[in-house]
Write a protein that holds these residues in place. Structure first.
Motif, PDB file in Angstrom:
ATOM      1  N   SER A 100       6.304   0.212  -5.621  1.00  0.00           N
ATOM      2  CA  SER A 100       5.369   0.522  -6.702  1.00  0.00           C
ATOM      3  C   SER A 100       3.960   0.728  -6.163  1.00  0.00           C
ATOM      4  CB  SER A 100       5.373  -0.599  -7.755  1.00  0.00           C
ATOM      5  OG  SER A 100       6.608  -0.661  -8.427  1.00  0.00           O
ATOM      6  N   PHE A 101       3.568  -0.144  -5.235  1.00  0.00           N
ATOM      7  CA  PHE A 101       2.241  -0.005  -4.626  1.00  0.00           C
ATOM      8  C   PHE A 101       2.124   1.354  -3.939  1.00  0.00           C
ATOM      9  CE2 PHE A 101      -0.643  -0.111  -1.077  1.00  0.00           C
ATOM     10  CZ  PHE A 101      -1.772  -0.743  -1.581  1.00  0.00           C
ATOM     11  N   LEU A 102       3.114   1.697  -3.114  1.00  0.00           N
ATOM     12  CA  LEU A 102       3.068   2.963  -2.389  1.00  0.00           C
ATOM     13  C   LEU A 102       3.054   4.145  -3.350  1.00  0.00           C
ATOM     14  CD1 LEU A 102       5.565   2.295   0.554  1.00  0.00           C
ATOM     15  CD2 LEU A 102       3.071   2.223   0.621  1.00  0.00           C
ATOM     16  N   ASN A 103       3.883   4.091  -4.391  1.00  0.00           N
ATOM     17  CA  ASN A 103       3.929   5.187  -5.364  1.00  0.00           C
ATOM     18  C   ASN A 103       2.591   5.397  -6.047  1.00  0.00           C
ATOM     19  OD1 ASN A 103       6.639   5.702  -4.848  1.00  0.00           O
ATOM     20  ND2 ASN A 103       7.373   4.456  -6.562  1.00  0.00           N
ATOM     21  N   VAL A 104       1.984   4.305  -6.489  1.00  0.00           N
ATOM     22  CA  VAL A 104       0.698   4.401  -7.189  1.00  0.00           C
ATOM     23  C   VAL A 104      -0.398   4.864  -6.234  1.00  0.00           C
ATOM     24  CG1 VAL A 104      -1.114   3.054  -8.322  1.00  0.00           C
ATOM     25  CG2 VAL A 104       1.277   2.720  -8.970  1.00  0.00           C
ATOM     26  N   PHE A 105      -0.429   4.286  -5.030  1.00  0.00           N
ATOM     27  CA  PHE A 105      -1.476   4.639  -4.075  1.00  0.00           C
ATOM     28  C   PHE A 105      -1.385   6.117  -3.676  1.00  0.00           C
ATOM     29  CE2 PHE A 105      -3.003   5.177   0.280  1.00  0.00           C
ATOM     30  CZ  PHE A 105      -4.297   4.718   0.149  1.00  0.00           C
ATOM     31  N   ILE A 106      -0.205   6.565  -3.274  1.00  0.00           N
ATOM     32  CA  ILE A 106      -0.049   7.953  -2.818  1.00  0.00           C
ATOM     33  C   ILE A 106      -0.310   8.926  -3.966  1.00  0.00           C
ATOM     34  CG2 ILE A 106       1.581   9.654  -1.914  1.00  0.00           C
ATOM     35  CD1 ILE A 106       2.916   7.346  -0.359  1.00  0.00           C
ATOM     36  N   THR A 107       0.189   8.609  -5.169  1.00  0.00           N
ATOM     37  CA  THR A 107      -0.028   9.484  -6.317  1.00  0.00           C
ATOM     38  C   THR A 107      -1.509   9.633  -6.627  1.00  0.00           C
ATOM     39  OG1 THR A 107       2.127   8.926  -7.293  1.00  0.00           O
ATOM     40  CG2 THR A 107       0.448   9.803  -8.777  1.00  0.00           C
ATOM     41  N   ASN A 108      -2.233   8.514  -6.667  1.00  0.00           N
ATOM     42  CA  ASN A 108      -3.659   8.578  -6.999  1.00  0.00           C
ATOM     43  C   ASN A 108      -4.478   9.262  -5.914  1.00  0.00           C
ATOM     44  OD1 ASN A 108      -3.482   7.517  -9.524  1.00  0.00           O
ATOM     45  ND2 ASN A 108      -4.113   5.463  -8.974  1.00  0.00           N
ATOM     46  N   GLY A 121       3.965  10.932   6.972  1.00  0.00           N
ATOM     47  CA  GLY A 121       4.908   9.949   6.476  1.00  0.00           C
ATOM     48  C   GLY A 121       6.005   9.652   7.473  1.00  0.00           C
ATOM     49  N   CYS A 122       6.539   8.438   7.396  1.00  0.00           N
ATOM     50  CA  CYS A 122       7.687   8.039   8.206  1.00  0.00           C
ATOM     51  C   CYS A 122       8.608   7.210   7.314  1.00  0.00           C
ATOM     52  CB  CYS A 122       7.243   7.233   9.425  1.00  0.00           C
ATOM     53  SG  CYS A 122       8.616   6.576  10.403  1.00  0.00           S
ATOM     54  N   ASP A 123       9.806   7.720   7.096  1.00  0.00           N
ATOM     55  CA  ASP A 123      10.755   7.037   6.209  1.00  0.00           C
ATOM     56  C   ASP A 123      12.164   7.317   6.718  1.00  0.00           C
ATOM     57  OD1 ASP A 123      12.227   5.908   4.203  1.00  0.00           O
ATOM     58  OD2 ASP A 123      11.190   6.913   2.549  1.00  0.00           O
ATOM     59  N   ASP A 164      11.927   6.501  -0.327  1.00  0.00           N
ATOM     60  CA  ASP A 164      10.738   6.345  -1.169  1.00  0.00           C
ATOM     61  C   ASP A 164       9.627   7.310  -0.758  1.00  0.00           C
ATOM     62  OD1 ASP A 164      11.663   4.220  -2.897  1.00  0.00           O
ATOM     63  OD2 ASP A 164      11.567   2.916  -1.150  1.00  0.00           O
ATOM     64  N   VAL A 165       8.946   6.988   0.326  1.00  0.00           N
ATOM     65  CA  VAL A 165       7.853   7.845   0.796  1.00  0.00           C
ATOM     66  C   VAL A 165       8.359   9.261   1.084  1.00  0.00           C
ATOM     67  CG1 VAL A 165       6.166   8.180   2.648  1.00  0.00           C
ATOM     68  CG2 VAL A 165       6.536   5.906   1.711  1.00  0.00           C
ATOM     69  N   TYR A 166       9.593   9.368   1.495  1.00  0.00           N
ATOM     70  CA  TYR A 166      10.207  10.657   1.833  1.00  0.00           C
ATOM     71  C   TYR A 166      10.051  11.680   0.716  1.00  0.00           C
ATOM     72  CZ  TYR A 166      13.975  13.927   3.109  1.00  0.00           C
ATOM     73  OH  TYR A 166      14.714  15.045   3.415  1.00  0.00           O
ATOM     74  N   ASP A 178       7.364   3.479   6.121  1.00  0.00           N
ATOM     75  CA  ASP A 178       8.222   2.704   5.224  1.00  0.00           C
ATOM     76  C   ASP A 178       9.669   2.845   5.742  1.00  0.00           C
ATOM     77  OD1 ASP A 178       9.073   1.301   2.910  1.00  0.00           O
ATOM     78  OD2 ASP A 178       9.498   3.203   1.888  1.00  0.00           O
ATOM     79  N   GLU A 179      10.224   1.921   6.235  1.00  0.00           N
ATOM     80  CA  GLU A 179      10.210   0.508   6.430  1.00  0.00           C
ATOM     81  C   GLU A 179       9.886   0.216   7.899  1.00  0.00           C
ATOM     82  OE1 GLU A 179      10.653  -3.342   5.825  1.00  0.00           O
ATOM     83  OE2 GLU A 179      11.192  -2.097   4.126  1.00  0.00           O
ATOM     84  N   LEU A 180       8.913  -0.649   8.179  1.00  0.00           N
ATOM     85  CA  LEU A 180       8.382  -0.863   9.520  1.00  0.00           C
ATOM     86  C   LEU A 180       9.441  -1.300  10.526  1.00  0.00           C
ATOM     87  CD1 LEU A 180       5.902  -0.991  11.380  1.00  0.00           C
ATOM     88  CD2 LEU A 180       5.555  -3.343  10.589  1.00  0.00           C
ATOM     89  N   ILE A 181      10.381  -2.161  10.123  1.00  0.00           N
ATOM     90  CA  ILE A 181      11.369  -2.698  11.045  1.00  0.00           C
ATOM     91  C   ILE A 181      12.189  -1.594  11.694  1.00  0.00           C
ATOM     92  CG2 ILE A 181      13.020  -3.057   9.160  1.00  0.00           C
ATOM     93  CD1 ILE A 181      12.736  -5.090  12.435  1.00  0.00           C
ATOM     94  N   GLN A 182      12.424  -0.500  10.983  1.00  0.00           N
ATOM     95  CA  GLN A 182      13.238   0.580  11.522  1.00  0.00           C
ATOM     96  C   GLN A 182      12.519   1.331  12.632  1.00  0.00           C
ATOM     97  OE1 GLN A 182      14.402   2.917   8.134  1.00  0.00           O
ATOM     98  NE2 GLN A 182      15.653   1.277   7.263  1.00  0.00           N
TER      99      GLN A 182
END
Length: 323
Positions: free
Chosen positions: A117-125, A139-141, A146-148, A211-215
């Motif tokens: 939700s944070f990423l969606n709102v931030f990127i959209t705005n 982007g990296c997904d 999501d970010v993709y 998104d997601e850092l571990i990957q």
């Protein structure tokens, strides 16, 4: 306004890395952007993105007129303040903005508690507020989840979904930092923020969303390259926004050392909370989805993040699709 540092224009091609090496220096000749705010009752105004109107200094508003029930703002590209997005409300009911110029950020917490939700709102705005001359994304997904799905919008330069593409992104950033270092040296400026304040010619900001850092960091080559670039890129106007549900020291340790902002949602346990945001903040006790604690130069601010449905995002960003 933006003026060219070199005569190069670019039409975004999401997968062709070598085609946008000069993207940030685009010619804009006095172009104006117009948007509207609808006035409802009294002094209450409904806006799609508050940041656009709240943070333009008064002297930069070139024309404002009221026609019927609409207030129109016209502004010049390149004159906005910060890289700010309105993301929600604090617990006192005040609108909360998030500014990437504060520095790299980690958004962490257990699955399904609000990171997306944070990423969606931030990127959209950001997409609605800033042109791609002002702010652009990489982007990296790896999971393409999501970010993709933002990859086809104007502000996105490209999207990586595997190691090779991610390393190509990092190589491009290294070349970009070298170019920017030469520009700053010639202008006797220490960083892009100061350069943009002092010069009519602006350098675009770049936000790298992972998104997601571990990957990414599970591969040693990617992890080492990421840490190296994060340690020096902020001076050149390049900022990382890292999202992770794995809050262990092995995953976020060295990345966190380079981050001046933490957005912490509900965590699995106190150990994850302490590792992510520090002792005493008890993220594991958050029991409201979308609730987080934001730690930056303002201190700790508990915030409820806005929520956008997928169809709402698509509708809001239709005008910003690559053509």
């Amino acid at each position: 306004m933006f003026k060219p540092l070199i005569d190069a224009l670019f039409d975004a091609v999401p997968v062709a890395w070598d085609m946008y090496s000069n993207f940030i220096y685009r010619l804009v000749t006095g172009r104006k952007f117009e948007d509207t705010i609808e006035v409802l009752e009294g002094d209450i105004m409904e806006v799609e993105n508050i940041v656009k109107y709240e943070y333009i200094p008064t002297e930069e508003i070139k024309d404002m007129s009221k026609e019927m029930n609409v207030i129109k703002f016209i502004f010049i590209e390149g004159e906005k303040e910060g890289i700010k997005a309105c993301i929600g409300y604090d617990i006192e009911g005040n609108l909360k903005n998030f500014d990437m110029l504060e520095g790299h950020a980690i958004v962490g917490g257990a699955s399904r508690w609000g990171k997306s939700s944070f990423l969606n709102v931030f990127i959209t705005n950001i997409t609605k507020t800033y042109t791609r001359n002002e702010v652009c994304f990489l982007g990296c997904d790896y999971k393409k989840a999501d970010v993709y799905y933002f990859r086809n919008y104007n502000n996105f330069l490209g999207m990586s979904t595997n190691k090779k593409e991610f390393m190509d992104q990092m190589k491009w950033l290294e070349k970009e930092m070298s170019k920017r270092a030469d520009i700053l040296d010639e202008a006797n400026c220490r960083n892009v923020i100061n350069y943009n304040k002092k010069h009519d010619t602006k350098i675009s900001y770049i936000i790298v969303v992972i998104d997601e850092l571990i990957q990414v960091v599970s591969d040693k080559d990617c992890k080492d390259k990421l840490h190296l670039i994060m340690s020096k890129c902020a001076s050149y106007g390049i900022y990382f926004l890292l999202a992770t549900q794995d809050c262990t020291k092995e995953t976020i340790g060295r990345c966190k050392m380079n981050c001046s902002q933490i957005v912490g949602f509900h965590t699995f346990d106190q150990t994850d909370s302490d590792t992510l945001i520090g002792k005493g903040y008890d993220l594991q006790d958050i029991n409201v989805k979308g609730r987080c604690k934001i730690k930056n130069s303002e201190g700790i601010v508990e915030t409820q993040i806005f929520y956008l449905e997928e169809d709402e995002i698509e509708e809001m960003l239709k005008p910003y699709l690559n053509k």
